[in-house]
Design a protein around this motif. Structure first.
Motif, PDB file in Angstrom:
ATOM      1  N   ILE A 282      29.465  11.832 -15.602  1.00 51.70           N
ATOM      2  CA  ILE A 282      28.769  10.669 -16.173  1.00 51.70           C
ATOM      3  C   ILE A 282      27.653  10.191 -15.247  1.00 51.70           C
ATOM      4  CG2 ILE A 282      29.029   8.234 -16.860  1.00 51.70           C
ATOM      5  CD1 ILE A 282      31.923   8.913 -17.671  1.00 51.70           C
ATOM      6  N   TYR A 283      27.958  10.120 -13.937  1.00 49.19           N
ATOM      7  CA  TYR A 283      27.025   9.469 -13.010  1.00 49.19           C
ATOM      8  C   TYR A 283      26.244  10.439 -12.118  1.00 49.19           C
ATOM      9  CZ  TYR A 283      29.525   5.303 -14.477  1.00 49.19           C
ATOM     10  OH  TYR A 283      30.078   4.296 -15.231  1.00 49.19           O
ATOM     11  N   GLY A 284      26.574  11.756 -12.216  1.00 49.81           N
ATOM     12  CA  GLY A 284      25.842  12.738 -11.418  1.00 49.81           C
ATOM     13  C   GLY A 284      26.420  12.894 -10.019  1.00 49.81           C
ATOM     14  N   SER A 285      25.757  13.723  -9.220  1.00 44.98           N
ATOM     15  CA  SER A 285      26.318  14.086  -7.911  1.00 44.98           C
ATOM     16  C   SER A 285      25.602  13.413  -6.749  1.00 44.98           C
ATOM     17  CB  SER A 285      26.283  15.603  -7.741  1.00 44.98           C
ATOM     18  OG  SER A 285      24.953  16.034  -7.923  1.00 44.98           O
ATOM     19  N   GLU A 286      24.563  12.642  -7.024  1.00 43.17           N
ATOM     20  CA  GLU A 286      23.866  11.957  -5.938  1.00 43.17           C
ATOM     21  C   GLU A 286      24.694  10.779  -5.430  1.00 43.17           C
ATOM     22  OE1 GLU A 286      19.258  11.699  -6.504  1.00 43.17           O
ATOM     23  OE2 GLU A 286      20.312  11.912  -8.419  1.00 43.17           O
ATOM     24  N   THR A 287      24.626  10.535  -4.136  1.00 45.98           N
ATOM     25  CA  THR A 287      25.349   9.422  -3.538  1.00 45.98           C
ATOM     26  C   THR A 287      24.473   8.161  -3.584  1.00 45.98           C
ATOM     27  OG1 THR A 287      24.458   9.793  -1.345  1.00 45.98           O
ATOM     28  CG2 THR A 287      26.466  11.030  -1.933  1.00 45.98           C
ATOM     29  N   LEU A 288      25.097   7.025  -3.232  1.00 43.71           N
ATOM     30  CA  LEU A 288      24.329   5.774  -3.198  1.00 43.71           C
ATOM     31  C   LEU A 288      23.246   5.837  -2.111  1.00 43.71           C
ATOM     32  CD1 LEU A 288      24.257   3.053  -4.718  1.00 43.71           C
ATOM     33  CD2 LEU A 288      25.570   2.092  -2.819  1.00 43.71           C
ATOM     34  N   ASP A 289      23.547   6.547  -1.009  1.00 38.90           N
ATOM     35  CA  ASP A 289      22.523   6.731   0.034  1.00 38.90           C
ATOM     36  C   ASP A 289      21.330   7.515  -0.518  1.00 38.90           C
ATOM     37  OD1 ASP A 289      23.872   5.332   1.946  1.00 38.90           O
ATOM     38  OD2 ASP A 289      24.661   7.090   2.992  1.00 38.90           O
ATOM     39  N   ASP A 290      21.617   8.522  -1.348  1.00 36.97           N
ATOM     40  CA  ASP A 290      20.515   9.275  -1.979  1.00 36.97           C
ATOM     41  C   ASP A 290      19.674   8.334  -2.846  1.00 36.97           C
ATOM     42  OD1 ASP A 290      21.478  11.694  -0.914  1.00 36.97           O
ATOM     43  OD2 ASP A 290      22.691  12.124  -2.694  1.00 36.97           O
ATOM     44  N   VAL A 291      20.349   7.437  -3.577  1.00 33.46           N
ATOM     45  CA  VAL A 291      19.626   6.505  -4.458  1.00 33.46           C
ATOM     46  C   VAL A 291      18.792   5.532  -3.618  1.00 33.46           C
ATOM     47  CG1 VAL A 291      19.833   4.783  -6.295  1.00 33.46           C
ATOM     48  CG2 VAL A 291      21.401   6.718  -6.231  1.00 33.46           C
ATOM     49  N   ALA A 292      19.369   5.099  -2.492  1.00 34.85           N
ATOM     50  CA  ALA A 292      18.625   4.186  -1.607  1.00 34.85           C
ATOM     51  C   ALA A 292      17.346   4.871  -1.123  1.00 34.85           C
ATOM     52  CB  ALA A 292      19.500   3.777  -0.428  1.00 34.85           C
ATOM     53  N   LYS A 293      17.460   6.151  -0.769  1.00 35.60           N
ATOM     54  CA  LYS A 293      16.274   6.886  -0.284  1.00 35.60           C
ATOM     55  C   LYS A 293      15.241   7.038  -1.401  1.00 35.60           C
ATOM     56  CE  LYS A 293      14.733  11.122   2.034  1.00 35.60           C
ATOM     57  NZ  LYS A 293      13.411  10.882   1.512  1.00 35.60           N
ATOM     58  N   LEU A 294      15.753   7.350  -2.597  1.00 30.47           N
ATOM     59  CA  LEU A 294      14.879   7.466  -3.774  1.00 30.47           C
ATOM     60  C   LEU A 294      14.082   6.166  -3.955  1.00 30.47           C
ATOM     61  CD1 LEU A 294      14.972   9.868  -5.835  1.00 30.47           C
ATOM     62  CD2 LEU A 294      16.453   8.442  -7.255  1.00 30.47           C
ATOM     63  N   CYS A 295      14.769   5.034  -3.811  1.00 31.65           N
ATOM     64  CA  CYS A 295      14.135   3.720  -4.005  1.00 31.65           C
ATOM     65  C   CYS A 295      13.134   3.429  -2.887  1.00 31.65           C
ATOM     66  CB  CYS A 295      15.194   2.621  -4.058  1.00 31.65           C
ATOM     67  SG  CYS A 295      16.157   2.653  -5.575  1.00 31.65           S
ATOM     68  N   ARG A 296      13.506   3.751  -1.648  1.00 29.01           N
ATOM     69  CA  ARG A 296      12.588   3.482  -0.523  1.00 29.01           C
ATOM     70  C   ARG A 296      11.330   4.333  -0.659  1.00 29.01           C
ATOM     71  NH1 ARG A 296      17.445   3.007   2.549  1.00 29.01           N
ATOM     72  NH2 ARG A 296      17.938   0.788   2.464  1.00 29.01           N
ATOM     73  N   ASP A 297      11.508   5.613  -1.051  1.00 30.54           N
ATOM     74  CA  ASP A 297      10.344   6.500  -1.233  1.00 30.54           C
ATOM     75  C   ASP A 297       9.453   5.976  -2.365  1.00 30.54           C
ATOM     76  OD1 ASP A 297      11.342   8.056   0.775  1.00 30.54           O
ATOM     77  OD2 ASP A 297      12.016   9.707  -0.507  1.00 30.54           O
ATOM     78  N   ALA A 298      10.086   5.570  -3.472  1.00 32.12           N
ATOM     79  CA  ALA A 298       9.312   5.025  -4.598  1.00 32.12           C
ATOM     80  C   ALA A 298       8.595   3.754  -4.157  1.00 32.12           C
ATOM     81  CB  ALA A 298      10.233   4.747  -5.784  1.00 32.12           C
ATOM     82  N   GLY A 299       9.298   2.924  -3.399  1.00 34.47           N
ATOM     83  CA  GLY A 299       8.705   1.688  -2.900  1.00 34.47           C
ATOM     84  C   GLY A 299       7.463   1.962  -2.068  1.00 34.47           C
ATOM     85  N   GLU A 300       7.554   2.948  -1.188  1.00 36.16           N
ATOM     86  CA  GLU A 300       6.385   3.281  -0.348  1.00 36.16           C
ATOM     87  C   GLU A 300       5.204   3.701  -1.197  1.00 36.16           C
ATOM     88  OE1 GLU A 300       6.839   6.070   2.976  1.00 36.16           O
ATOM     89  OE2 GLU A 300       8.486   4.764   3.634  1.00 36.16           O
ATOM     90  N   ARG A 301       5.487   4.537  -2.179  1.00 36.55           N
ATOM     91  CA  ARG A 301       4.428   5.035  -3.074  1.00 36.55           C
ATOM     92  C   ARG A 301       3.800   3.895  -3.884  1.00 36.55           C
ATOM     93  NH1 ARG A 301       5.125   6.621  -8.306  1.00 36.55           N
ATOM     94  NH2 ARG A 301       7.386   6.822  -8.124  1.00 36.55           N
ATOM     95  N   LEU A 302       4.630   2.909  -4.263  1.00 35.68           N
ATOM     96  CA  LEU A 302       4.170   1.836  -5.161  1.00 35.68           C
ATOM     97  C   LEU A 302       3.674   0.600  -4.411  1.00 35.68           C
ATOM     98  CD1 LEU A 302       7.184   2.136  -7.619  1.00 35.68           C
ATOM     99  CD2 LEU A 302       4.807   2.659  -8.201  1.00 35.68           C
ATOM    100  N   GLY A 303       3.831   0.600  -3.093  1.00 36.29           N
ATOM    101  CA  GLY A 303       3.421  -0.568  -2.310  1.00 36.29           C
ATOM    102  C   GLY A 303       4.424  -1.708  -2.375  1.00 36.29           C
ATOM    103  N   LEU A 304       5.709  -1.356  -2.548  1.00 33.75           N
ATOM    104  CA  LEU A 304       6.761  -2.379  -2.598  1.00 33.75           C
ATOM    105  C   LEU A 304       7.674  -2.220  -1.393  1.00 33.75           C
ATOM    106  CD1 LEU A 304       7.871  -1.938  -6.333  1.00 33.75           C
ATOM    107  CD2 LEU A 304       6.421  -3.771  -5.408  1.00 33.75           C
ATOM    108  N   SER A 305       8.008  -3.305  -0.736  1.00 29.12           N
ATOM    109  CA  SER A 305       9.047  -3.186   0.287  1.00 29.12           C
ATOM    110  C   SER A 305      10.389  -3.380  -0.424  1.00 29.12           C
ATOM    111  CB  SER A 305       8.821  -4.175   1.431  1.00 29.12           C
ATOM    112  OG  SER A 305       9.411  -5.395   1.137  1.00 29.12           O
ATOM    113  N   VAL A 306      11.310  -2.479  -0.152  1.00 28.31           N
ATOM    114  CA  VAL A 306      12.564  -2.424  -0.913  1.00 28.31           C
ATOM    115  C   VAL A 306      13.747  -2.742  -0.012  1.00 28.31           C
ATOM    116  CG1 VAL A 306      14.125  -0.841  -2.134  1.00 28.31           C
ATOM    117  CG2 VAL A 306      11.672  -0.768  -2.605  1.00 28.31           C
ATOM    118  N   ASP A 307      14.536  -3.713  -0.439  1.00 30.96           N
ATOM    119  CA  ASP A 307      15.790  -4.037   0.216  1.00 30.96           C
ATOM    120  C   ASP A 307      16.879  -3.538  -0.737  1.00 30.96           C
ATOM    121  OD1 ASP A 307      17.461  -5.122   2.012  1.00 30.96           O
ATOM    122  OD2 ASP A 307      16.998  -7.219   1.577  1.00 30.96           O
TER     123      ASP A 307
END
Ligand code: DQA
Length: 151
Positions: free
Chosen positions: A24-49
């Motif tokens: 249902i939820y896939g094999s990525e961990t929450l740390d993987d999702v955090a990295k995905l968000c930080r990378d997207a944030g950098e690309r979009l000019g958003l600081s992500v907590d």
């Protein structure tokens, strides 16, 4: 350089991503999702907590603290989506733009997952896109915040 800051909040059991019902939820961990968000944030000019808690009161306390600290909220409230008037009230109270995310397509699952208290206070809702939904949510949030700044 970031033009805005976004809190990405995750609810109960999402700490088990990767091992929890991978069909249902896939094999990525929450740390993987955090990295995905930080990378997207950098690309979009958003600081992500990026935060996760299994406790409703902790999520609410973080939302209250975010009132004076962040420009927008991306939230996967997990099971609290379907139960928590308190989280919906906290989101309303702080008055920031909200994008709700669900990894799975909740509408294809059990009937109790079809109702969300959070959707009524969300600017946008992304469901069933897997963890990529978090990236879509941040993209939408960047657009919302840019549109607000331009007004
Ligand atoms: C979820 C869907 C919820 O119904 C469930 O309780 C979760 C995760 C999702 O991301 O698909 O914990 O929010």
């Amino acid at each position: 350089m970031s033009f805005a800051s976004v809190l990405v909040l995750n609810g109960p059991n999402l700490n088990l991503l990767g091992t929890r019902e991978p069909a249902i939820y896939g094999s990525e961990t929450l740390d993987d999702v955090a990295k995905l968000c930080r990378d997207a944030g950098e690309r979009l000019g958003l600081s992500v907590d990026f935060c996760q808690s299994n406790a409703e009161h902790q999520l609410i306390d973080w939302l209250h603290a975010a009132r004076t600290k962040v420009d927008g909220i991306v939230i996967n409230p997990a099971a609290y989506t379907h139960t928590s008037v308190a989280i919906a009230d906290a989101l309303s109270a702080i008055g920031k733009p909200v994008v709700e995310v669900h990894i799975s397509n909740v509408h294809r699952r059990e009937a109790f997952r079809h109702h969300s208290y959070v959707s009524a206070v969300a600017d946008a809702i992304i469901v069933g896109c897997g963890t990529q939904g978090y990236v879509f949510a941040l993209e939408r949030m960047a657009t919302i915040l840019k549109n607000r700044a331009a007004k």
